[in-house]
Structure formats: C-alpha cells, structure tokens
Design a protein around this motif. Structure first.
Motif, PDB file in Angstrom:
ATOM      1  N   ASP A 242       0.856  -1.186   0.000  1.00 22.45           N
ATOM      2  CA  ASP A 242       0.000   0.000   0.000  1.00 22.45           C
ATOM      3  C   ASP A 242       0.887   1.230   0.000  1.00 22.45           C
ATOM      4  OD1 ASP A 242      -2.531  -1.285   0.062  1.00 22.45           O
ATOM      5  OD2 ASP A 242      -2.231  -1.741   2.174  1.00 22.45           O
ATOM      6  N   ARG A 243       0.839   2.015  -1.088  1.00 23.74           N
ATOM      7  CA  ARG A 243       1.670   3.196  -1.234  1.00 23.74           C
ATOM      8  C   ARG A 243       0.807   4.457  -1.179  1.00 23.74           C
ATOM      9  NH1 ARG A 243       6.323   0.740  -0.097  1.00 23.74           N
ATOM     10  NH2 ARG A 243       7.035  -0.721  -1.709  1.00 23.74           N
ATOM     11  N   PRO A 244       1.249   5.478  -0.418  1.00 28.15           N
ATOM     12  CA  PRO A 244       0.470   6.727  -0.372  1.00 28.15           C
ATOM     13  C   PRO A 244       0.536   7.454  -1.707  1.00 28.15           C
ATOM     14  CG  PRO A 244       2.546   6.971   0.823  1.00 28.15           C
ATOM     15  CD  PRO A 244       2.422   5.530   0.459  1.00 28.15           C
ATOM     16  N   SER A 245      -0.602   7.974  -2.142  1.00 30.28           N
ATOM     17  CA  SER A 245      -0.673   8.749  -3.380  1.00 30.28           C
ATOM     18  C   SER A 245      -0.674  10.236  -3.039  1.00 30.28           C
ATOM     19  CB  SER A 245      -1.942   8.378  -4.157  1.00 30.28           C
ATOM     20  OG  SER A 245      -3.094   8.693  -3.388  1.00 30.28           O
ATOM     21  N   PRO A 246      -0.441  11.125  -4.009  1.00 31.84           N
ATOM     22  CA  PRO A 246      -0.377  12.564  -3.729  1.00 31.84           C
ATOM     23  C   PRO A 246      -1.635  13.134  -3.072  1.00 31.84           C
ATOM     24  CG  PRO A 246       0.520  12.108  -5.904  1.00 31.84           C
ATOM     25  CD  PRO A 246      -0.082  10.830  -5.413  1.00 31.84           C
ATOM     26  N   ASP A 247      -2.804  12.504  -3.299  1.00 37.86           N
ATOM     27  CA  ASP A 247      -4.035  13.034  -2.706  1.00 37.86           C
ATOM     28  C   ASP A 247      -4.305  12.470  -1.319  1.00 37.86           C
ATOM     29  OD1 ASP A 247      -4.645  10.460  -3.325  1.00 37.86           O
ATOM     30  OD2 ASP A 247      -6.409  10.911  -4.555  1.00 37.86           O
ATOM     31  N   GLY A 248      -3.324  11.741  -0.766  1.00 41.36           N
ATOM     32  CA  GLY A 248      -3.475  11.218   0.587  1.00 41.36           C
ATOM     33  C   GLY A 248      -4.130   9.862   0.668  1.00 41.36           C
ATOM     34  N   GLU A 249      -4.540   9.324  -0.462  1.00 42.66           N
ATOM     35  CA  GLU A 249      -5.129   7.990  -0.479  1.00 42.66           C
ATOM     36  C   GLU A 249      -4.009   6.933  -0.570  1.00 42.66           C
ATOM     37  OE1 GLU A 249      -8.330   7.342  -0.109  1.00 42.66           O
ATOM     38  OE2 GLU A 249      -8.870   9.471  -0.044  1.00 42.66           O
ATOM     39  N   LEU A 250      -4.393   5.671  -0.450  1.00 38.75           N
ATOM     40  CA  LEU A 250      -3.440   4.580  -0.571  1.00 38.75           C
ATOM     41  C   LEU A 250      -3.672   3.834  -1.883  1.00 38.75           C
ATOM     42  CD1 LEU A 250      -3.359   3.040   3.030  1.00 38.75           C
ATOM     43  CD2 LEU A 250      -1.628   4.462   1.933  1.00 38.75           C
ATOM     44  N   ASP A 251      -2.618   3.693  -2.650  1.00 39.03           N
ATOM     45  CA  ASP A 251      -2.683   2.891  -3.872  1.00 39.03           C
ATOM     46  C   ASP A 251      -2.200   1.477  -3.546  1.00 39.03           C
ATOM     47  OD1 ASP A 251      -3.595   4.972  -5.410  1.00 39.03           O
ATOM     48  OD2 ASP A 251      -1.575   5.621  -5.994  1.00 39.03           O
ATOM     49  N   ARG A 252      -3.049   0.522  -3.794  1.00 42.42           N
ATOM     50  CA  ARG A 252      -2.711  -0.874  -3.474  1.00 42.42           C
ATOM     51  C   ARG A 252      -2.135  -1.557  -4.698  1.00 42.42           C
ATOM     52  NH1 ARG A 252      -5.951  -4.809   0.457  1.00 42.42           N
ATOM     53  NH2 ARG A 252      -4.818  -3.356   1.792  1.00 42.42           N
ATOM     54  N   GLN A 253      -0.975  -2.204  -4.497  1.00 45.98           N
ATOM     55  CA  GLN A 253      -0.330  -2.964  -5.562  1.00 45.98           C
ATOM     56  C   GLN A 253      -0.194  -4.424  -5.131  1.00 45.98           C
ATOM     57  OE1 GLN A 253       3.477  -1.079  -6.177  1.00 45.98           O
ATOM     58  NE2 GLN A 253       2.681   0.304  -7.737  1.00 45.98           N
ATOM     59  N   ARG A 254      -0.547  -5.309  -6.039  1.00 45.44           N
ATOM     60  CA  ARG A 254      -0.363  -6.734  -5.795  1.00 45.44           C
ATOM     61  C   ARG A 254       0.867  -7.213  -6.567  1.00 45.44           C
ATOM     62  NH1 ARG A 254      -3.451 -10.780  -3.827  1.00 45.44           N
ATOM     63  NH2 ARG A 254      -5.269  -9.381  -3.781  1.00 45.44           N
ATOM     64  N   TRP A 255       1.824  -7.745  -5.802  1.00 41.92           N
ATOM     65  CA  TRP A 255       3.056  -8.261  -6.404  1.00 41.92           C
ATOM     66  C   TRP A 255       2.998  -9.779  -6.479  1.00 41.92           C
ATOM     67  CZ3 TRP A 255       8.368  -5.649  -5.514  1.00 41.92           C
ATOM     68  CH2 TRP A 255       8.243  -4.256  -5.569  1.00 41.92           C
ATOM     69  N   TRP A 256       3.520 -10.278  -7.599  1.00 43.94           N
ATOM     70  CA  TRP A 256       3.682 -11.715  -7.760  1.00 43.94           C
ATOM     71  C   TRP A 256       5.181 -11.955  -7.975  1.00 43.94           C
ATOM     72  CZ3 TRP A 256       0.434 -14.955 -11.804  1.00 43.94           C
ATOM     73  CH2 TRP A 256       0.712 -16.321 -11.616  1.00 43.94           C
ATOM     74  N   VAL A 257       5.766 -12.777  -7.124  1.00 44.21           N
ATOM     75  CA  VAL A 257       7.213 -12.992  -7.166  1.00 44.21           C
ATOM     76  C   VAL A 257       7.494 -14.432  -7.553  1.00 44.21           C
ATOM     77  CG1 VAL A 257       9.384 -12.867  -5.881  1.00 44.21           C
ATOM     78  CG2 VAL A 257       7.540 -11.251  -5.379  1.00 44.21           C
ATOM     79  N   GLU A 258       8.252 -14.594  -8.650  1.00 51.72           N
ATOM     80  CA  GLU A 258       8.668 -15.917  -9.102  1.00 51.72           C
ATOM     81  C   GLU A 258      10.141 -16.103  -8.722  1.00 51.72           C
ATOM     82  OE1 GLU A 258       7.207 -18.402 -10.661  1.00 51.72           O
ATOM     83  OE2 GLU A 258       5.366 -17.640 -11.583  1.00 51.72           O
ATOM     84  N   SER A 259      10.456 -17.194  -8.067  1.00 52.89           N
ATOM     85  CA  SER A 259      11.836 -17.488  -7.651  1.00 52.89           C
ATOM     86  C   SER A 259      12.454 -18.474  -8.632  1.00 52.89           C
ATOM     87  CB  SER A 259      11.833 -18.073  -6.237  1.00 52.89           C
ATOM     88  OG  SER A 259      13.117 -18.506  -5.868  1.00 52.89           O
ATOM     89  N   LYS A 260      13.617 -18.111  -9.138  1.00 53.10           N
ATOM     90  CA  LYS A 260      14.323 -18.961 -10.100  1.00 53.10           C
ATOM     91  C   LYS A 260      15.727 -19.258  -9.588  1.00 53.10           C
ATOM     92  CE  LYS A 260      10.873 -18.626 -13.002  1.00 53.10           C
ATOM     93  NZ  LYS A 260       9.959 -19.785 -13.196  1.00 53.10           N
ATOM     94  N   GLY A 261      15.819 -20.259  -8.727  1.00 59.69           N
ATOM     95  CA  GLY A 261      17.135 -20.667  -8.242  1.00 59.69           C
ATOM     96  C   GLY A 261      17.883 -21.414  -9.328  1.00 59.69           C
ATOM     97  N   ARG A 262      19.065 -20.906  -9.697  1.00 62.01           N
ATOM     98  CA  ARG A 262      19.809 -21.486 -10.804  1.00 62.01           C
ATOM     99  C   ARG A 262      21.306 -21.521 -10.500  1.00 62.01           C
ATOM    100  NH1 ARG A 262      15.215 -22.275 -11.919  1.00 62.01           N
ATOM    101  NH2 ARG A 262      14.157 -22.024 -13.959  1.00 62.01           N
ATOM    102  N   THR A 263      21.983 -22.467 -11.114  1.00 60.79           N
ATOM    103  CA  THR A 263      23.447 -22.491 -11.053  1.00 60.79           C
ATOM    104  C   THR A 263      24.050 -21.776 -12.256  1.00 60.79           C
ATOM    105  OG1 THR A 263      23.455 -24.648 -12.156  1.00 60.79           O
ATOM    106  CG2 THR A 263      23.503 -24.634  -9.737  1.00 60.79           C
TER     107      THR A 263
END
Length: 460
Positions: free
Chosen positions: A73-94
């Motif tokens: 949840d990031r604050p926006s210039p108008d004082g509201e909160l912008d919600r972002q959904r992150w999807w994280v893919e893990s790629k363990g590699r040699t």
C-alpha cells in the motif's frame, strides 16, 4: 569497597558495526532464495505476504512449486493509498536463467487481472536477449510491470536489510556482525534467535568469550531467553562470563532486560522468560564479583550507568525499581535454587517450580481427593521452624529461598549470595537429610513460577 576491588566503570550501549559482506550467490539453494525473498518483502513493508501453491503451467519443478504474493500500500499525492499486488517468481539457478522460463512467467502473469507487478528473481543472472524480450513485451503490455532481480539487485537489497540475510543466510555474515544483528534484533523487535543460531554460537564458545563485555552480555541474555524457563541442560551460557564481564552482565540483567518489557516490543517478550534470563545472569555475576561489590551493584546498579544518577540518587525511584525489577528477579532465583538447596536440608522440603516432575498443588489435590482440581497450579514448600540451616544462615524469619513477603530485598539478596557461595564451596550434599519436625512449620505455595506466595503455619 576495598582498594583491591575498585568500582566497575560506567557502561553505555553502542550501535552494531555497519554491514559489509558479499553473499556467495552461487551456493544459495532454491529454498534459501525463496526464504530470502520472503524476508526481503516483509522488510520492505509487504502485507498479506503468502506462499502461493503453483500450477503445472505456471511453476517449474525447479521452483519447488512455490511462489510469493505480496500486497504493498503506497500513499498517493491526494493522501489515499494505492494498493499494488506483487507476484514474485523465484528462479534458483546455477547458471543463467533460461529465456523460456522468464517468458512463461511473464505470459502467465499477463493473463491475470489482479497482478500489478511481476518480479522474477534469481541468484544467478538474466541474459541480454532475455532482458530485451522483457523490454519489448512491456511496450505492448504495460501491465503487469515486470522487474528482473538478479544477484546484483538482491545483493543491494540484502545490504539494505542485513537482518534478513542474517536470518536466512547467516554464513554470509562475519561472526561478530551476525551476533550484533541478532542482539539488535532481539532488543529492538523482540525477535528470538533460532535453534540454528544457538547451536552455531555454542560451538564458538571460545570466540564468544573474547568479545567485548557489552556484546557478550547482550548475547548471553538473548540466548538464555531463547532457552526458556527450564534450567538449560545442554548450554550453560552463563559460564562464558568472566570477572571482567560481570559489571556489564549485571547491568544487562537488572536494568536492560527488564526495560524490554515496558513499553512492549513489536514482538512482546514473555515476562517469566525475561526473569529467567536475568536471574541466571545475576547468579553468575554474584559468583564472579566480590561480595561487597556484587551486593552493592545489585541493590543500586544505576550508579554505574551513564545518566543513571536520577534513579541512583532518588530514594523513591530506587525503591520503586527494586520492587518492580530486582525483587521479581530475586524471587525467580529463589525458586531456581530451592530444589537443589533443599535436597540436603532438614528444614525445607519442596520442589523446583520450573521442573516438569515437580509436585504441584493440582497433583496434590488429585492425590488427596481422587478427582480433578480447579486449584491454581503451583508448588508446595514445607519449612520446619526447628533445626539449623545447612548453609549456616540466620533463618529466624525463614529461609531466604522460601520467604519472599516477610524479608526485605536486601535480606533476600544477601541470603541468595550466601547460598551460592556455600554451594560453590560444597558442591556435594553437605549433610544427610533427615526427617523434618513439622510442628509449627511454615507451608508456602509458590505459584506462577515462584512469583506469588501464600503462606500458612501448621499448628501443634
């Protein structure tokens, strides 16, 4: 105090050294990478952080079937909160992450309307053709925003959040820095060291004993807290303290540790475990310091703390501290020592309230009446008023390991010190235990691990 034992120097807290390390990314396993990403997202302020079970189409076998979802949840210039959904893919590699794996992850996320940012993270690197493909795809598909985190990105993040690395990749930190971070994390957030941490530093006892006293005292307090209420059987951390460490350790036990309870830390500490840690450190200090210094410092350690004069010279504040901090620690010590000291005592019969095999009031009522009891859990101690103390104390007003509400804090402290000194000089039973004369005996019920007392006397 005698000239042979000058008063200890004043002590103050210090900040841990800055982090400067290089993670051996080629040795980071896939599971460690996922755990590291989880810790970094948490440190970055993610909410709703969860592991997501993968599907056959969206997760490859090398990923272990696990991805991460996070909400920011990031604050926006108008004082509201912008919600972002992150999807994280893990790629363990040699080796370098294959472009096909990245393309599949991007295409899968593009088909979801609830994903704002896709992070593909690896302990390795992405090839230039892969990065070019992601850039080209993003021009026509601005959502979700795709971020590629390779080992360089991760290295910058773990430098910014070193405690995450200390938790997940402890071997990547120098020993002193790892210990500093653990102590800081414990004292500022209430986060306990793991069993892996306990085992790691227990194997480095000689190294620990070479650390400066303040760090050693903080580490021992933390490790003893992590060991819990039962007297540690495998790791007796207090034995690492030496005479030169005792002043810092005593101040840690009686001032610093109790202060962590109020106000509560983000992860509040357990009061009884704090008292257990403080009590066992104080026992070690009383055995290391000369009697005049040990008792004086215990009754008023504020004289040896920078900016502690306000409490040290104010009788009302000092008394309030003695009742609120010192007295509970001493009561815990009493119950810690009671079982061992009563084993050869003709006056006292009792059980240690910290031991799993102690005779509790609940068990006693069950034995007497054959039914379940609603009585409060506790330990019964019977003290005869006849016979002399094995240690040689004046017990006219009761044994200092049993009586709490009838003795002053100083009387209890001096009694505890005398018991410790005697038992150090007489490690084996000093006398053969006989039957106690219970006429007029004092019966005490210790509850809540010795912190509350109820006393009655046997007539006749």
């Amino acid at each position: 105090m005698s000239d042979d034992h000058p008063p200890p120097r004043q002590v103050t807290a210090g900040a841990p050294a800055p982090t400067a390390t290089q993670v051996p990314w080629n040795r980071v396993t896939g599971l460690q990478l996922e755990e590291l990403l989880h810790g970094l997202l948490d440190a970055m302020g993610a909410s709703g952080l969860t592991w997501r079970a993968g599907s056959a189409a969206g997760v490859t076998a090398t990923d272990g079937g696990r991805d991460l979802e996070a909400i920011f949840d990031r604050p926006s210039p108008d004082g509201e909160l912008d919600r972002q959904r992150w999807w994280v893919e893990s790629k363990g590699r040699t080796g370098t992450v294959e472009r096909g794996a990245v393309q599949q992850a991007v295409l899968d996320a593009s088909g979801r309307s609830d994903v704002d940012i896709l992070v593909i993270a690896t302990n390795s690197r992405f090839s230039n053709p892969t990065r070019d493909w992601v850039s080209e795809h993003s021009r026509s598909h601005p959502r979700p925003l795709v971020k590629l985190w390779d080992r360089d990105n991760l290295d910058r993040l773990v430098r910014k959040y070193p405690t995450v690395m200390a938790r997940v990749l402890p071997n990547a930190l120098p020993d002193e820095e790892r210990l500093n971070l653990l102590v800081t994390r414990f004292e500022e957030l209430g986060e306990e060291p793991t069993q892996l941490d306990l085992e790691f530093f227990w194997e480095r006892q000689n190294w620990l004993m070479e650390q400066e006293p303040k760090l050693l005292a903080g580490a021992i307090a933390m490790f003893l807290y992590a060991e819990g209420i039962l007297f540690p059987r495998q790791r007796d951390w207090w034995r690492l303290l030496q005479s030169a460490d005792a002043p810092d350790a005593l101040i840690k036990a009686l001032i610093r540790l109790p202060s962590l309870l109020d106000p509560p830390l983000p992860r509040p500490l357990d009061m009884i475990r704090v008292l257990a840690s403080a009590g066992r450190m104080l026992i070690a200090c009383l055995l290391l310091l000369p009697s005049d210094i040990g008792i004086e410092m215990s009754l008023n350690p504020w004289r040896y703390v920078i900016d502690g004069e306000d409490v040290a010279d104010d009788e009302q504040q000092l008394r309030s501290w003695q009742e609120g901090a010192l007295h509970p620690v001493l009561v815990f010590i009493q119950s810690d020592l009671l079982d061992a000291c009563s084993s050869d005592c003709n006056r006292v019969t009792g059980d240690n309230p910290h031991e799993p095999d102690s005779i509790s009031t609940t068990k006693l009522w069950h034995m007497l009446y054959g039914g379940n009891s609603t009585q409060e859990e506790g330990v019964i101690v019977i003290e005869s008023v006849h016979g002399r103390c094995t240690v040689g104390l004046d017990v006219t007003n009761g044994c200092p390991l049993v009586v709490s509400n009838e003795l002053s804090t100083e009387e209890i402290l001096r009694g505890v010190y005398a018991v410790l000194q005697f038992r150090r000089d007489h490690p084996e039973n000093a006398s053969e235990k006989g039957e106690s004369d219970v006429r007029g005996a004092r019966i005490t019920v210790l509850s809540n691990h010795g912190l509350a007392y109820r006393t009655a006397r046997v007539s006749g």
